[in-house]
Write a protein that holds these residues in place. Structure first.
Motif, PDB file in Angstrom:
ATOM      1  N   ARG A  29       0.823  -1.199   0.000  1.00 46.19           N
ATOM      2  CA  ARG A  29       0.000   0.000   0.000  1.00 46.19           C
ATOM      3  C   ARG A  29       0.866   1.262   0.000  1.00 46.19           C
ATOM      4  O   ARG A  29       1.954   1.296   0.587  1.00 46.19           O
ATOM      5  N   ASN A  56      -6.660  -0.438  -1.919  1.00 51.75           N
ATOM      6  CA  ASN A  56      -5.538  -1.356  -2.097  1.00 51.75           C
ATOM      7  C   ASN A  56      -5.116  -1.432  -3.563  1.00 51.75           C
ATOM      8  O   ASN A  56      -5.971  -1.544  -4.451  1.00 51.75           O
ATOM      9  N   VAL A 188      -5.595  -6.695   8.205  1.00 52.08           N
ATOM     10  CA  VAL A 188      -4.422  -6.264   7.437  1.00 52.08           C
ATOM     11  C   VAL A 188      -3.664  -7.506   6.973  1.00 52.08           C
ATOM     12  O   VAL A 188      -3.391  -8.411   7.768  1.00 52.08           O
ATOM     13  N   GLY A 190      -0.071  -8.755   4.921  1.00 49.43           N
ATOM     14  CA  GLY A 190       1.227  -8.209   4.572  1.00 49.43           C
ATOM     15  C   GLY A 190       2.347  -9.162   4.917  1.00 49.43           C
ATOM     16  O   GLY A 190       2.179 -10.387   4.920  1.00 49.43           O
ATOM     17  N   ASP A 207      -5.819  -3.393  12.327  1.00 50.78           N
ATOM     18  CA  ASP A 207      -5.845  -1.987  12.741  1.00 50.78           C
ATOM     19  C   ASP A 207      -7.109  -1.793  13.565  1.00 50.78           C
ATOM     20  O   ASP A 207      -8.173  -2.318  13.209  1.00 50.78           O
ATOM     21  N   SER A 220      -2.076  -0.074  14.888  1.00 47.39           N
ATOM     22  CA  SER A 220      -1.905  -1.370  14.242  1.00 47.39           C
ATOM     23  C   SER A 220      -1.332  -2.373  15.236  1.00 47.39           C
ATOM     24  O   SER A 220      -0.290  -2.123  15.857  1.00 47.39           O
ATOM     25  N   MET A 229       2.486  -3.016  15.831  1.00 46.81           N
ATOM     26  CA  MET A 229       3.222  -3.059  14.578  1.00 46.81           C
ATOM     27  C   MET A 229       4.452  -2.169  14.670  1.00 46.81           C
ATOM     28  O   MET A 229       4.428  -1.099  15.277  1.00 46.81           O
ATOM     29  N   TYR A 233       7.356  -4.503   9.575  1.00 44.03           N
ATOM     30  CA  TYR A 233       6.159  -4.976   8.877  1.00 44.03           C
ATOM     31  C   TYR A 233       5.982  -4.219   7.563  1.00 44.03           C
ATOM     32  O   TYR A 233       6.289  -3.023   7.476  1.00 44.03           O
ATOM     33  N   ARG A 235       2.816  -3.555   4.762  1.00 40.24           N
ATOM     34  CA  ARG A 235       1.369  -3.670   4.619  1.00 40.24           C
ATOM     35  C   ARG A 235       0.984  -3.815   3.140  1.00 40.24           C
ATOM     36  O   ARG A 235       1.302  -2.959   2.326  1.00 40.24           O
ATOM     37  N   ILE A 238      -5.756  -3.817   3.225  1.00 36.87           N
ATOM     38  CA  ILE A 238      -6.679  -3.775   4.349  1.00 36.87           C
ATOM     39  C   ILE A 238      -8.057  -4.195   3.848  1.00 36.87           C
ATOM     40  O   ILE A 238      -8.359  -4.102   2.654  1.00 36.87           O
TER      41      ILE A 238
END
Length: 270
Positions: A29, A56, A188, A190, A207, A220, A229, A233, A235, A238
């Motif tokens: 993202r 997204n 989420v 990822g 989230d 997050s 988070m 991480y 992402r 979502i």
């Protein structure tokens, strides 16, 4: 931090397939807390880029010729920044309240409502980050991490009753508990630098909307590890649950059996 990412999804079929269609959420993202420095996606067939309803970056992959193998590879480097308190910097166009609507995978039950009540304030009261971390720790203890115990169709209620699952199930149970208290929360998908956790590099977390004394917005939380988070991480997508944020999800037309193999490797680089 810079994360070098390579993710391969391989489908093999015992008989040729006439048609396959796959929805891909395999592009990180565009958010203030991460920047894509390089990214490449390799697929067979026709791959059309679009942005879905949740913002997204997505692709629709279609194969119209007979095939017995589908190989999807993405790789690149993403720069991430630390997130004090797990607080997201993103300002979404979507109102948080759309993430209070349960789905078939996150529908609250009486048992899920009891789990929520054990960690969250009474209905109608503000929920802070500490409350949500307490909920994550409760779920971590109630649903042991066990690969193969569940599948993509397992609901939050089923995972809680079973007492076992993976990151996807932890996220769904957390979402269901939040929905039981009217707290906006979203799924989420990822990647995570696995480090020494022993868990897969492809990951799922949540989230949730908080009202801390000095902050109101999205925080997050990695439910599987009951922690916030970090910059380790990346992402991808979502959504309301796994179905709307899965990295790869689709259908095929043809007989025979299917075997899927997924390999994801995330390495911090200088």
């Amino acid at each position: 931090m810079h994360l070098s990412i390579r993710h391969e999804t391989l489908y093999r079929y015992t008989q040729p397939q006439a048609y396959s269609i796959e929805q891909l959420h395999l592009t990180p993202r565009a958010e203030p807390q991460q920047q894509v420095l390089s990214w490449h996606i390799s697929t067979p067939g026709h791959c059309e880029a679009y942005v879905d309803a949740f913002g997204n970056a997505s692709h629709m992959l279609t194969l119209n010729a007979p095939h017995d193998v589908v190989r999807i590879v993405v790789e690149g480097i993403v720069a991430t920044v630390p997130l004090p308190g797990g607080r997201l910097r993103a300002h979404d166009n979507l109102p948080p309240l759309i993430f209070t609507v349960p789905t078939s995978l996150t529908r609250p039950t009486a048992l899920l409502a009891d789990v929520a009540a054990a960690s969250l304030p009474a209905l109608g009261n503000p929920v802070c980050t500490a409350n949500l971390l307490g909920l994550a720790a409760h779920i971590q203890g109630a649903v042991a991490y066990q690969t193969g115990a569940t599948n993509v169709a397992t609901t939050a209620a089923e995972a809680l009753l079973l007492g076992a699952g993976v990151c996807q199930d932890h996220a769904h149970v957390f979402l269901a508990c939040c929905h039981a208290h009217g707290v906006p929360a979203r799924y989420v998908s990822g990647y995570i630098d696995p480090g020494s956790t022993g868990h897969a590099a492809s990951h799922a977390w949540v989230d949730a909307w908080v009202e801390d004394p000095d902050f109101t917005g999205w925080v997050s939380i990695d439910v599987t590890h009951a922690r916030l988070m970090t910059d380790g991480y990346c992402r991808l997508a979502i959504g309301r649950d796994y179905e709307s944020a899965a990295p790869v999800r689709g259908m095929r037309r043809g007989g025979g059996d299917e075997v899927m193999r997924v390999e994801a490797k995330i390495v911090p680089v200088q």
